[in-house]
Write an enzyme that holds these catalytic residues in place. Structure first.
Site, PDB file in Angstrom:
ATOM      1  N   HIS A 251      -4.422   4.097  -4.938  1.00 20.02           N
ATOM      2  CA  HIS A 251      -4.289   3.110  -3.609  1.00 20.02           C
ATOM      3  C   HIS A 251      -3.536   3.847  -2.719  1.00 20.02           C
ATOM      4  O   HIS A 251      -2.920   4.094  -2.633  1.00 20.02           O
ATOM      5  CB  HIS A 251      -2.571   2.237  -4.194  1.00 20.02           C
ATOM      6  CG  HIS A 251      -1.760   0.633  -2.743  1.00 20.02           C
ATOM      7  ND1 HIS A 251      -2.132   1.152  -2.145  1.00 20.02           N
ATOM      8  CD2 HIS A 251      -1.804   0.123  -3.632  1.00 20.02           C
ATOM      9  CE1 HIS A 251      -1.646  -0.265  -1.038  1.00 20.02           C
ATOM     10  NE2 HIS A 251      -1.383  -0.750  -2.356  1.00 20.02           N
ATOM     11  N   ARG A 274      -1.071  -4.204   5.740  1.00 22.71           N
ATOM     12  CA  ARG A 274      -2.026  -4.228   6.706  1.00 22.71           C
ATOM     13  C   ARG A 274      -2.534  -5.462   6.828  1.00 22.71           C
ATOM     14  O   ARG A 274      -3.127  -5.701   7.691  1.00 22.71           O
ATOM     15  CB  ARG A 274      -2.755  -3.317   5.541  1.00 22.71           C
ATOM     16  CG  ARG A 274      -2.750  -1.901   5.948  1.00 22.71           C
ATOM     17  CD  ARG A 274      -3.767  -1.286   5.450  1.00 22.71           C
ATOM     18  NE  ARG A 274      -3.666  -1.297   4.153  1.00 22.71           N
ATOM     19  CZ  ARG A 274      -4.506  -0.713   2.494  1.00 22.71           C
ATOM     20  NH1 ARG A 274      -5.404  -1.346   2.587  1.00 22.71           N
ATOM     21  NH2 ARG A 274      -3.960  -1.157   1.254  1.00 22.71           N
TER      22      ARG A 274
END
Ligand SMILES: Cc1cc2nc3c(=O)[nH]c(=O)nc-3n(C[C@H](O)[C@H](O)[C@H](O)COP(=O)(O)OP(=O)(O)OC[C@H]3O[C@@H](n4cnc5c(N)ncnc54)[C@H](O)[C@@H]3O)c2cc1C
Length: 467
Positions: A251, A274
């Site tokens: 990740h 995000r």
């Protein structure tokens, strides 16, 4: 009636346990830890569903077919397995419905994560979705255990060390209790032990299949050592097999805690940060990627930045984005993982870059969002991008982390564990992160909680019907 034995008390084991009860069976759930929950309680972005009531209420158009197409694209042409992806995506709305209607979990908010063509990652208005969902299923199982019918039993500190087999059928488990006593239980078995994202031992799965990742930090709990993978492949005869073991998801956004920057276990900066508009910056204050790209892509771009000496990478949220994900951000701030700055000038000062340069990054981003110019990195989904540089900002240092293991036990769409010839092993099922091949080379955010629920429910139903 023999109970169904569930190995692992994360979301998948709990889903399987409730499914057994719904289909008239009895259940014993074992977990090697003192507390149930596994990695499931840590999940911070949400759970996917296509064609849900929450999406309809928010006028989001989606379908299992669109979700299927996005998942195939993310999995890659060589590793996409249509039958498993169909099981995942076509059961996604029923899974969300099951959680909301049967358990009362709030999944009313829907956001978009990288690689999805539309918003379909569900969470509630309260705290982290993994905890909200998993703790609700835990409480309901405890309530079942307390009922006079005694159809459910939970054994904690109970580490399953062996599967029992008679001829070709799995007939139960051997486990070690908190006092080191070895005990046996009889019944069909569902393996729900999670992945191997914390198995960093020199002879472990990461060293064997991805030696290049041994030095990386992880966001997994220390239980994630691939116990189920070992159990299934160690059957004396007619054992299970593992697939895609080198497919480990790194990740892009693990928090670097300024108080312990070298810590092996890190907190995850949820992808939702995000999704609500967080942007990624090099040490010079420039963007380098479409923040809404798939995890493998963003991670690869981050490696380039870091290897070219342009790290550390920062995740930066303007006020609107931080407000949209307020409960997450408050938690990260309280842990010292994010810092708050009064305005962009203060951010620039902390980064030791010229305020003008970093300002131009934000001005350009706003222009791409408004459609006046095309983003050079191809970003097309923008949220909360009308950032006022005189308002406050949240900033975190981030690094790639081992997150999720796509490889694991070979199963079919009915959660049967398969042998090397592709035949089901009688009496043995698996669900959740322990299974391999559902996501190919890249798992989409929000699809693991879903995998835990979907395959857990299928495994529980089939195991209950076997007896
Ligand atoms: C920080 C973080 C954030 C995440 N965020 C998201 C997200 O937002 N959305 C999403 O979809 N996915 C997310 N994921 C991934 C997702 O949380 C997991 O993949 C998923 O919860 C796995 O569920 P599981 O039930 O298969 O395993 P787990 O929840 O890991 O549970 C496995 C259980 O098995 C037990 N166990 C293991 N071995 C034995 C044994 N030998 N005997 C008895 N018990 C055993 C463990 O103690 C553990 O309790 C996240 C993961 C992490 C680490």
């Amino acid at each position: 009636m023999e109970p169904v034995i569930i190995v692992g008390g994360g979301l998948s084991g709990l889903s399987a346990a409730h499914s057994v009860l719904e289909h008239g069976g009895k259940v014993v759930l074992l977990d090697k830890k003192q507390a149930l929950g596994g990695n499931s309680v840590k999940a911070s972005s949400g759970i996917n569903g296509a064609g849900t009531e929450s999406q309809a209420r928010l006028n989001i158009s989606d379908s299992p077919q669109d979700f299927y197409d996005d998942t195939v694209k993310s999995a890659g042409p060589e590793l996409a397995r249509p039958h498993l992806i169909t099981a995942l995506t076509s059961n996604s709305a029923p899974a969300i419905n099951w959680l909301t209607k049967n358990f009362g979990v709030d999944l009313s908010l829907v956001s978009i994560l990288g690689g999805h063509s539309t918003p379909r990652t569900h969470r509630g208005t309260g705290g982290a979705p993994g905890w909200a969902i998993t703790s609700t299923l835990m409480k309901k199982l405890v309530a079942e255990e307390e009922k006079p019918e005694k159809r459910a039993r939970i054994l904690k500190n109970a580490k399953v060390i062996k599967l029992l087999q008679t001829e070709n059928k799995v007939t139960g488990v051997e486990y070690e209790d908190g006092q080191g006593q070895k005990l046996k239980l009889k019944g069909p078995v569902v393996i729900a032990t999670g992945g191997f994202g914390a198995d960093f031992s020199p002879t472990g799965f990461i060293a064997t299949h991805r030696p290049d990742l041994v030095q990386l930090p992880t966001v997994n709990g220390d239980h994630a050592t691939g116990d189920g993978h070992v159990l299934v492949t160690s059957l004396p005869s007619h054992s299970g097999v593992l697939v895609d073991m080198n497919q480990v998801q790194v990740h892009p956004t693990g928090f670097i805690d300024p108080a312990q920057p070298e810590a092996k276990t890190k907190f995850l900066a949820a992808e939702a940060l995000r999704g609500v508009g967080g942007i990624l910056l090099t040490k010079d204050g420039s963007r380098f990627v479409d923040e809404m790209e798939k995890r493998d892509f963003v991670t690869a771009k981050m490696w380039e930045v870091i290897q070219n000496g342009n790290g550390p990478v920062r995740l930066v949220l303007g006020l609107q984005a931080a407000t949209e994900l307020k409960s997450h951000c408050d938690f990260y701030l309280s842990k010292g993982l994010m810092r708050k700055f009064a305005n962009l000038g203060e951010v620039a000062e902390d980064m030791r870059v010229s305020p003008k340069e970093i300002q131009s990054t934000f001005v350009a981003h706003k222009s791409y969002a408004s459609g006046h110019e095309k983003d050079p990195f191809g970003k097309t989904y923008f949220r909360n991008s009308d950032i006022d540089i005189e308002e406050s900002f949240l900033v975190a240092l981030i690094t790639p982390v081992v997150h999720y293991t796509m490889g694991g036990v070979l199963v079919d769409e009915q959660a049967h564990v398969l042998d090397a010839s592709g035949k089901p092993i009688l009496g043995l099922y698996a669900s959740g992160e322990v299974i391999g091949g559902v996501h190919g080379k890249n798992r989409l955010g929000g699809s693991s909680l879903l995998e835990a629920v979907v395959f857990g429910r299928i495994a529980g139903e089939n195991a209950a019907k076997l007896e």
